[in-house]
Write an enzyme that holds these catalytic residues in place. Structure first.
Site, PDB file in Angstrom:
ATOM      1  N   ARG A 107       0.951  -1.143  -0.016  1.00  0.00           N
ATOM      2  CA  ARG A 107       0.161   0.086  -0.031  1.00  0.00           C
ATOM      3  C   ARG A 107       0.906   1.207  -0.025  1.00  0.00           C
ATOM      4  O   ARG A 107       1.800   1.307   0.783  1.00  0.00           O
ATOM      5  CB  ARG A 107      -0.993   0.060   1.292  1.00  0.00           C
ATOM      6  N   THR A 111      -1.470   7.310  -0.050  1.00  0.00           N
ATOM      7  CA  THR A 111      -3.033   7.083  -0.645  1.00  0.00           C
ATOM      8  C   THR A 111      -3.733   5.843  -0.003  1.00  0.00           C
ATOM      9  O   THR A 111      -4.821   5.486  -0.269  1.00  0.00           O
ATOM     10  CB  THR A 111      -3.045   7.096  -2.052  1.00  0.00           C
ATOM     11  N   ASP A 203       0.924  -3.622  11.657  1.00  0.00           N
ATOM     12  CA  ASP A 203       1.373  -3.911  10.209  1.00  0.00           C
ATOM     13  C   ASP A 203       1.465  -5.422  10.216  1.00  0.00           C
ATOM     14  O   ASP A 203       2.591  -5.765  10.896  1.00  0.00           O
ATOM     15  CB  ASP A 203       2.459  -3.203   9.769  1.00  0.00           C
ATOM     16  N   ASP A 206       5.150  -6.527   8.716  1.00  0.00           N
ATOM     17  CA  ASP A 206       6.555  -6.071   9.716  1.00  0.00           C
ATOM     18  C   ASP A 206       6.132  -6.886  10.856  1.00  0.00           C
ATOM     19  O   ASP A 206       7.349  -7.340  11.526  1.00  0.00           O
ATOM     20  CB  ASP A 206       5.832  -4.557  10.305  1.00  0.00           C
TER      21      ASP A 206
HETATM   22  C1  PRP Z   1      -1.202  -4.955   4.106  1.00  0.00           C
HETATM   23  C2  PRP Z   1      -1.917  -6.299   4.214  1.00  0.00           C
HETATM   24  C3  PRP Z   1      -2.663  -6.215   2.718  1.00  0.00           C
HETATM   25  C4  PRP Z   1      -3.115  -4.744   3.105  1.00  0.00           C
HETATM   26  C5  PRP Z   1      -4.299  -4.524   3.635  1.00  0.00           C
HETATM   27  O1  PRP Z   1      -0.148  -5.258   3.443  1.00  0.00           O
HETATM   28  O2  PRP Z   1      -0.976  -7.363   4.300  1.00  0.00           O
HETATM   29  O3  PRP Z   1      -1.958  -6.782   1.715  1.00  0.00           O
HETATM   30  O4  PRP Z   1      -1.982  -4.018   3.720  1.00  0.00           O
HETATM   31  O5  PRP Z   1      -4.566  -3.404   3.288  1.00  0.00           O
HETATM   32  P1  PRP Z   1      -6.010  -2.829   2.013  1.00  0.00           P
HETATM   33  O6  PRP Z   1      -7.179  -3.815   2.616  1.00  0.00           O
HETATM   34  O7  PRP Z   1      -5.892  -1.376   2.613  1.00  0.00           O
HETATM   35  O8  PRP Z   1      -5.320  -2.898   0.893  1.00  0.00           O
HETATM   36  P2  PRP Z   1       1.033  -4.049   2.953  1.00  0.00           P
HETATM   37  O9  PRP Z   1       0.740  -3.136   2.103  1.00  0.00           O
HETATM   38  O10 PRP Z   1       1.371  -3.491   4.452  1.00  0.00           O
HETATM   39  O11 PRP Z   1       2.344  -4.829   2.282  1.00  0.00           O
HETATM   40  P3  PRP Z   1       3.182  -5.804   3.379  1.00  0.00           P
HETATM   41  O12 PRP Z   1       2.561  -7.003   3.493  1.00  0.00           O
HETATM   42  O13 PRP Z   1       4.550  -5.976   2.397  1.00  0.00           O
HETATM   43  O14 PRP Z   1       3.795  -5.288   4.703  1.00  0.00           O
HETATM   44  N1  URA Z   2      -2.298  -3.678   6.604  1.00  0.00           N
HETATM   45  C1  URA Z   2      -1.931  -4.097   7.841  1.00  0.00           C
HETATM   46  O1  URA Z   2      -0.922  -4.877   7.936  1.00  0.00           O
HETATM   47  N2  URA Z   2      -2.720  -3.767   9.010  1.00  0.00           N
HETATM   48  C2  URA Z   2      -3.682  -2.966   8.953  1.00  0.00           C
HETATM   49  O2  URA Z   2      -4.304  -2.724  10.098  1.00  0.00           O
HETATM   50  C3  URA Z   2      -4.163  -2.183   7.549  1.00  0.00           C
HETATM   51  C4  URA Z   2      -3.274  -2.695   6.500  1.00  0.00           C
END
Ligand code: PRP
Ligand code: URA
Length: 212
Positions: A107, A111, A203, A206
């Site tokens: 994400r 945005t 997150d 993370d």
């Molecule tokens: C997190 C999570 C989803 C997304 C959810 O990933 O694992 O993929 O956010 O958010 P949304 O429903 O608003 O799209 P992130 O973008 O943090 O990437 P990562 O898994 O690499 O940390």
């Molecule tokens: N992605 C995450 O990992 N946690 C949240 O709460 C939202 C998006």
């Protein structure tokens, strides 16, 4: 006519218990990873409840009998990277013959819109039932785009599985993909101003990989 499936919120006591431990800031990456995998396995048990069976004949030590086995449906698991990776082993422990595809999305921090950076799916993906996995359904953007991508590859039977859902993300996802069966461990309350799930667990990527 295309289907409009009701989402299944699992709310099983074991799932709720494990998710509560995952939420705690005191839970470190090692335990968090193990819990993501365990919850995914429990959820997979429910998400495969509709697999068709066929009659087979077996010799037990006692007699010859007619019994049931899964009717050779081909499955694929597609985690949304990174955090979805944490769910794969739990699912493969129940369906070891499933193939695994990968979709990379993150994400944008400003945005909250998903940005795709990787896609590698099994060659025969369109002959398979696909279970897309990601621990978090927040705005729904990542799950919506991942399922769009999979549909573009000709897949018609898709399930989406997440550990924690937000009402905003579930509504957005169902609007675009009413034909996809959705399985959610627990539903949380809302998104905050940064589009994080409240209370959530922070997150997920993370916390799985220890990157913060
Ligand atoms: C997190 C999570 C989803 C997304 C959810 O990933 O694992 O993929 O956010 O958010 P949304 O429903 O608003 O799209 P992130 O973008 O943090 O990437 P990562 O898994 O690499 O940390
Ligand atoms: N992605 C995450 O990992 N946690 C949240 O709460 C939202 C998006």
């Amino acid at each position: 006519m295309s289907q409009n499936y009701e989402p299944q919120i699992l709310n099983h006591p074991l799932i709720q218990h494990k998710i509560s431990i995952m939420r705690s800031v005191k839970t470190g990456s090692k335990d968090f990873r193990a819990l993501v995998s365990e919850v995914a396995m429990l959820m997979c048990y429910e998400a495969t409840r509709d697999l068709p069976l066929e009659d087979v004949e077996v010799d037990t030590p006692v007699c010859h009998c007619k019994t049931k086995m899964i009717a050779g449906r081909k499955l694929a698991v597609v985690p949304i990277l990174r955090a979805g990776l944490g769910m794969v082993d739990g699912i493969l422990s129940l369906i070891p013959a499933a193939k695994v595809g990968h979709i990379g999305m993150y994400r944008d921090e400003e945005t909250a819109k998903p940005i795709e950076y990787f896609c590698k799916l099994p060659l025969d993906i369109k002959e398979r039932e696909v279970i897309v996995v990601d621990p978090m359904l927040a705005t729904g953007g990542s799950a919506i785009d991942a399922v769009n991508l999979i549909k573009q590859h000709g897949v018609t039977q898709i399930k989406f599985m997440c550990i924690i859902g937000a009402p905003e993300g579930l509504a957005a996802f169902r609007k675009v993909h009413p034909d996809v069966k959705v399985y959610i461990g627990v539903m949380d309350d809302h998104l905050n101003e940064n589009n994080y799930i409240v209370p959530g667990l922070g997150d997920a990527g993370d916390r799985i990989f220890g990157t913060k």
